[in-house]
Design a protein around this motif. Structure first.
Motif, short mmCIF file in Angstrom:
data_model
loop_
_atom_site.label_atom_id
_atom_site.label_comp_id
_atom_site.label_asym_id
_atom_site.label_seq_id
_atom_site.Cartn_x
_atom_site.Cartn_y
_atom_site.Cartn_z
N THR A 87 0.92 -1.08 -0.21
CA THR A 87 -0.51 0.28 -0.08
C THR A 87 1.09 1.38 -0.39
O THR A 87 0.22 2.37 -0.36
CB THR A 87 -0.83 0.15 1.69
OG1 THR A 87 -0.18 -0.05 2.34
CG2 THR A 87 -1.91 -0.99 0.70
N ALA A 88 2.23 1.60 -0.22
CA ALA A 88 2.55 2.11 0.08
C ALA A 88 2.82 3.76 -1.46
O ALA A 88 1.84 2.85 -2.35
CB ALA A 88 4.45 1.66 -0.69
N ASN A 89 3.37 4.21 -1.73
CA ASN A 89 3.17 6.04 -1.85
C ASN A 89 1.30 5.93 -2.57
O ASN A 89 0.76 5.56 -3.61
CB ASN A 89 3.94 5.59 -3.64
CG ASN A 89 5.12 5.48 -3.78
OD1 ASN A 89 5.61 3.93 -3.58
ND2 ASN A 89 5.84 6.71 -3.31
N ALA A 90 0.75 5.43 -0.89
CA ALA A 90 -0.87 5.82 -0.85
C ALA A 90 -1.49 5.07 -2.23
O ALA A 90 -2.37 5.12 -2.80
CB ALA A 90 -1.13 7.43 -1.16
N SER A 91 -0.68 3.91 -2.21
CA SER A 91 -1.91 2.51 -2.55
C SER A 91 -1.53 2.91 -4.76
O SER A 91 -2.38 2.74 -5.27
CB SER A 91 -3.65 2.15 -2.22
OG SER A 91 -3.19 1.86 -1.00
N ALA A 92 -0.31 3.45 -4.61
CA ALA A 92 -0.10 3.57 -6.15
C ALA A 92 -0.24 2.71 -6.85
O ALA A 92 -0.04 2.31 -8.49
CB ALA A 92 0.87 4.83 -6.31
N PHE A 93 0.19 1.22 -6.39
CA PHE A 93 0.49 -0.10 -7.04
C PHE A 93 -0.13 -0.82 -7.27
O PHE A 93 -0.79 -1.26 -8.35
CB PHE A 93 2.05 -0.67 -5.98
CG PHE A 93 2.85 -0.33 -6.05
CD1 PHE A 93 3.90 -1.40 -6.60
CD2 PHE A 93 3.41 0.36 -5.52
CE1 PHE A 93 5.27 -0.74 -6.69
CE2 PHE A 93 4.54 1.10 -5.29
CZ PHE A 93 5.43 0.47 -6.17
N THR A 94 -1.89 -0.06 -6.76
CA THR A 94 -2.61 -0.75 -7.08
C THR A 94 -4.29 0.27 -8.01
O THR A 94 -5.02 0.11 -8.42
CB THR A 94 -3.42 -1.63 -5.89
OG1 THR A 94 -3.67 -0.39 -5.16
CG2 THR A 94 -2.85 -2.60 -5.63
N ASN A 95 -3.52 1.85 -7.46
CA ASN A 95 -4.48 3.37 -8.91
C ASN A 95 -4.48 3.14 -9.89
O ASN A 95 -3.62 2.66 -10.70
CB ASN A 95 -4.11 3.98 -7.78
CG ASN A 95 -4.74 4.61 -6.15
OD1 ASN A 95 -5.40 3.79 -5.73
ND2 ASN A 95 -3.94 5.21 -5.57
N PRO A 96 -5.57 2.98 -10.48
CA PRO A 96 -5.74 3.18 -11.64
C PRO A 96 -4.93 4.63 -12.48
O PRO A 96 -4.35 5.30 -11.60
CB PRO A 96 -7.16 3.50 -11.99
CG PRO A 96 -7.69 2.63 -11.06
CD PRO A 96 -6.46 3.51 -9.59
#
Length: 279
Positions: free
Chosen positions: A135-144
């Protein structure tokens, strides 16, 4: 067998007598047969278990490849599935993952395999396969893309933070204690895929000698799905996981039959760059 000759009224007769096994001989034979059967069953069971572990390893490798393929196609990592999402990734409104820890979203990844009544992809022992994502970088890895996703943050600023130790840690954010404690295998994994092995969640969580398995999945209970399997699963509750060699229940190190695999951030970035998802 032996022959006996005798006379009766000047007639000569020959009779046959059959020598049988004594009770001692029969007992010895039964013991030998029992040992042979027991040895065969033990060897067969061992081979079956080895085959299951080999197949489970291949399965989680295929899942890892599917996750990387999803990222190449979508520009992000998939969210975990839940016991209520029927095998699909479970994002909240706005694309933010509902959970950091959950299950492989097998139906989202279009993975061919066996699913239980909750729609969860299961391993060769029938246990749902766990999946956790950073969930690092404010969940950037799963955000569109365009909603705080990886391309929006920039590859240089991305900092995935899942940690893999070689033993149970005292901390949920590091491999501790530092002196005489577990070694850190990786500290920047973007995702992990986990099979709980043959024993599944059936161990005393976070209590020696099973605390290594408790570190992986035994810290948080998932709500029962009364419309499905009607069981409460266990998932992780922090960023730390354990990976070490297999050991049996009667070993000094205690039972550890978990199978865990993680993604390298650099492999992930490379795949996404090749696909044009990262600049």
């Amino acid at each position: 067998m032996y022959l006996t000759r005798y006379k009766y009224n000047n007639l000569c007769f020959t009779s046959q007598k059959q020598a049988g096994f004594t009770l001692i001989e029969m007992a010895v034979v039964l013991v030998i047969v029992g040992l042979l059967v027991g040895s065969f069953i033990g060897t067969f069971a061992s081979r079956v278990e080895t085959t299951r572990r080999d197949n489970a390893k291949k399965q989680i490798e295929e899942i890892k490849s599917a996750i990387l393929g999803f990222a190449s196609a979508k520009g992000r990592l998939p969210c975990p599935a839940t016991a209520l999402s029927d095998g699909e990734a479970d994002p909240e409104p706005g694309g933010v993952c509902a959970l950091q820890h959950g299950f492989v979203p097998g139906k989202t990844l279009v993975i061919n395999g066996t699913y239980n009544r909750d729609g969860l992809l299961i391993d060769t022992w029938g246990n749902p396969i766990r999946y956790s994502v950073t969930t690092a970088n404010a969940s950037a890895f799963t955000n569109p893309v365009g909603a705080g996703g990886m391309p929006d943050i920039g590859m240089g600023a991305l900092a995935p933070d899942l940690i893999i130790c070689d033993a149970d840690s005292d901390s949920g954010t590091d491999c501790t204690p530092a002196v005489g404690g577990p070694n850190k295998l990786i500290e920047n994994a973007p995702f992990i895929v986990l099979s709980l092995g043959k024993d599944g969640s059936d161990f005393v969580t976070n209590v020696a000698p099973n605390s290594d398995q408790g570190e992986n999945a035994g810290e948080a209970a998932v709500a029962v799905n009364v419309a499905g399997e009607n069981v409460a699963y266990l998932v992780g509750a922090n960023r730390v996981f354990v990976s070490r060699n297999y050991s049996s229940v009667d070993s000094a190190a205690g039972q550890f039959d978990d199978l865990i695999i993680w993604g390298s951030p650099y492999v992930l970035y490379s795949r996404m760059i090749d696909a044009g998802q990262l600049p």
